[in-house]
Write an enzyme that holds these catalytic residues in place. Structure first.
Site, PDB file in Angstrom:
ATOM      1  N   ARG A 118       0.817  -1.230   0.000  1.00 59.62           N
ATOM      2  CA  ARG A 118       0.000   0.000   0.000  1.00 59.62           C
ATOM      3  C   ARG A 118       0.848   1.276   0.000  1.00 59.62           C
ATOM      4  O   ARG A 118       0.410   2.306   0.505  1.00 59.62           O
ATOM      5  CB  ARG A 118      -0.971   0.051   1.212  1.00 59.62           C
ATOM      6  CG  ARG A 118      -1.769  -1.204   1.472  1.00 59.62           C
ATOM      7  CD  ARG A 118      -2.610  -1.617   0.324  1.00 59.62           C
ATOM      8  NE  ARG A 118      -3.816  -0.823   0.163  1.00 59.62           N
ATOM      9  CZ  ARG A 118      -4.514  -0.736  -0.961  1.00 59.62           C
ATOM     10  NH1 ARG A 118      -4.099  -1.376  -2.023  1.00 59.62           N
ATOM     11  NH2 ARG A 118      -5.605  -0.024  -1.045  1.00 59.62           N
TER      12      ARG A 118
ATOM     13  N   GLU B 172       2.490  -8.025 -10.472  1.00 58.25           N
ATOM     14  CA  GLU B 172       3.439  -8.658  -9.534  1.00 58.25           C
ATOM     15  C   GLU B 172       3.802 -10.062 -10.003  1.00 58.25           C
ATOM     16  O   GLU B 172       2.943 -10.787 -10.486  1.00 58.25           O
ATOM     17  CB  GLU B 172       2.785  -8.781  -8.149  1.00 58.25           C
ATOM     18  CG  GLU B 172       2.806  -7.497  -7.379  1.00 58.25           C
ATOM     19  CD  GLU B 172       2.020  -7.562  -6.068  1.00 58.25           C
ATOM     20  OE1 GLU B 172       1.864  -8.652  -5.498  1.00 58.25           O
ATOM     21  OE2 GLU B 172       1.573  -6.494  -5.633  1.00 58.25           O
TER      22      GLU B 172
ATOM     23  N   VAL C  99      -5.297   3.063  -9.657  1.00 51.03           N
ATOM     24  CA  VAL C  99      -4.313   3.475 -10.657  1.00 51.03           C
ATOM     25  C   VAL C  99      -4.907   3.790 -12.027  1.00 51.03           C
ATOM     26  O   VAL C  99      -4.231   4.338 -12.874  1.00 51.03           O
ATOM     27  CB  VAL C  99      -3.152   2.465 -10.821  1.00 51.03           C
ATOM     28  CG1 VAL C  99      -2.323   2.404  -9.556  1.00 51.03           C
ATOM     29  CG2 VAL C  99      -3.657   1.106 -11.224  1.00 51.03           C
TER      30      VAL C  99
END
Ligand SMILES: *[C@@H]1O[C@H](CO)[C@@H](O)[C@H](O)[C@H]1NC(C)=O
Ligand SMILES: *[C@@H]1O[C@H](CO)[C@@H](O)[C@H](O)[C@H]1NC(C)=O
Ligand SMILES: *[C@@H]1O[C@H](CO)[C@@H](O)[C@H](O)[C@H]1NC(C)=O
Length: 302
Positions: free
Chosen positions: A56, A77, A264
């Site tokens: 975060r 990721e 995002v």
């Protein structure tokens, strides 16, 4: 009698020679070890950019900004690199190099090379990689910075830091914990611990390799922070980075499990300024936080 004596001394000489040859063999192995382990270092010249930090802290935003730059592929990721580094570290701790060679005839260097090859192969063969500069965003990966620098002399590390009070609030909410001060302080303690550890590593590898980027700075002074970052990464500036949200659907894929997907895709804005945690965490106590979480002061959040 004479015969017995003769055979005895013969036996003794035999065992003496046996011990001597053992010693010589081990000395030889030790010499080979010195030649191979100490002098030769792994030389993988591929550039790899690693992005990490406490969860975060803006690692997803950072990798999305790099993904729109054009010459890098970070993608979602990898999730593999942390468990791999844990295994590799465990192996090197469990088998000290000279003992490993003596008992198994395996060079510790081979284990390092295998770790580096694994990472390189996995990153190079990713879907959508398309010969771009390799990049891996995995929050905990920065805790292996010192070991990775050893494997990849041309790697760079972006260490994202965000105000622990905002991070702790976000984690309590995301993990659906009760909004009480104990849960909140526990998250802050974790933040304090990992950021101390990562900052220590970042200082250890030095400014050629590691750059700490504060999320708040990135959001409030996007252009200057990104231009500075591009210099650190030795990459060209691209104006697209100023409006990353325009390219979200076409050029940037989001991972299904990344927490921050809903954020995002929007233009960058600064929301921590509302300091929601002071209102929403029951018995919020800033004094205790100041006392127990010194890393907040270290990063200039007080
Ligand atoms: C490595 O992992 C094994 C198996 O999980 C564990 O028993 C051992 O304690 C670990 N060793 C180190 C040095 O971390
Ligand atoms: C927070 O980090 C500092 C180092 O900056 C350390 O001395 C302290 O013990 C840590 N506190 C907690 C509660 O983890
Ligand atoms: C991390 O914590 C240790 C122990 O408390 C402390 O000595 C060190 O200065 C801290 N490092 C940073 C970067 O704050």
């Amino acid at each position: 009698m004479k015969n017995i004596l003769k055979s005895f001394s013969f036996k003794q000489t035999g065992s003496f020679l046996f011990v001597l040859s053992l010693l010589l063999a081990n000395a030889l192995i030790f010499w080979i070890y010195l030649l191979n382990e100490e002098k030769a270092s792994i030389s993988i010249s591929d550039r790899i950019i690693f992005i990490g930090g406490h969860p975060r802290s803006g690692t997803t935003l950072m990798r999305v900004l790099l993904d729109v730059q054009g010459s890098i592929y970070c993608g979602p990721e990898t999730r593999l690199l942390e468990p791999l580094m844990i295994l590799s570290t465990n192996l090197s701790e469990r088998f000290p190099p000279n003992e490993l060679l003596l008992r198994t005839r395996i060079f510790a260097k081979s284990i390092k090379e295998a770790t580096a090859s694994f990472i390189l192969h996995v990153l190079k063969t990713r879907n959508k990689q398309e010969n771009k500069i390799l990049c891996a965003k995995d929050p905990p990966i920065v805790n292996f910075m010192d070991k990775l620098v050893d494997l990849f002399p041309n790697s760079k590390y972006i260490f994202m830091v965000r105000d622990g009070r905002a991070v702790a609030f976000s984690l309590v909410r995301y993990q659906r914990l009760e909004f009480n001060f104990k849960n909140y302080l526990d998250k802050l303690k974790e933040w304090n611990y990992t950021n101390n550890k990562t900052m220590t590593l970042c200082n250890k590898v030095g400014p050629k390799y590691c750059k700490m980027v504060k999320y708040e700075n990135l959001v409030l002074n996007k252009e200057s922070v990104l231009r500075d970052l591009m210099q650190f990464l030795e990459l060209k500036w691209n104006d697209r980075m100023l409006n990353h949200e325009i390219f979200m659907n076409s050029d940037v894929e989001l991972g299904r499990t990344e927490w921050s997907n809903s954020q995002v895709v929007k233009p960058i804005y600064y929301k921590d300024s509302r300091k929601d945690w002071t209102k929403e965490i029951e018995d919020y106590d800033e004094k205790t936080i100041r006392k127990e979480i010194p890393m907040l002061k270290f990063f200039g959040y007080f």
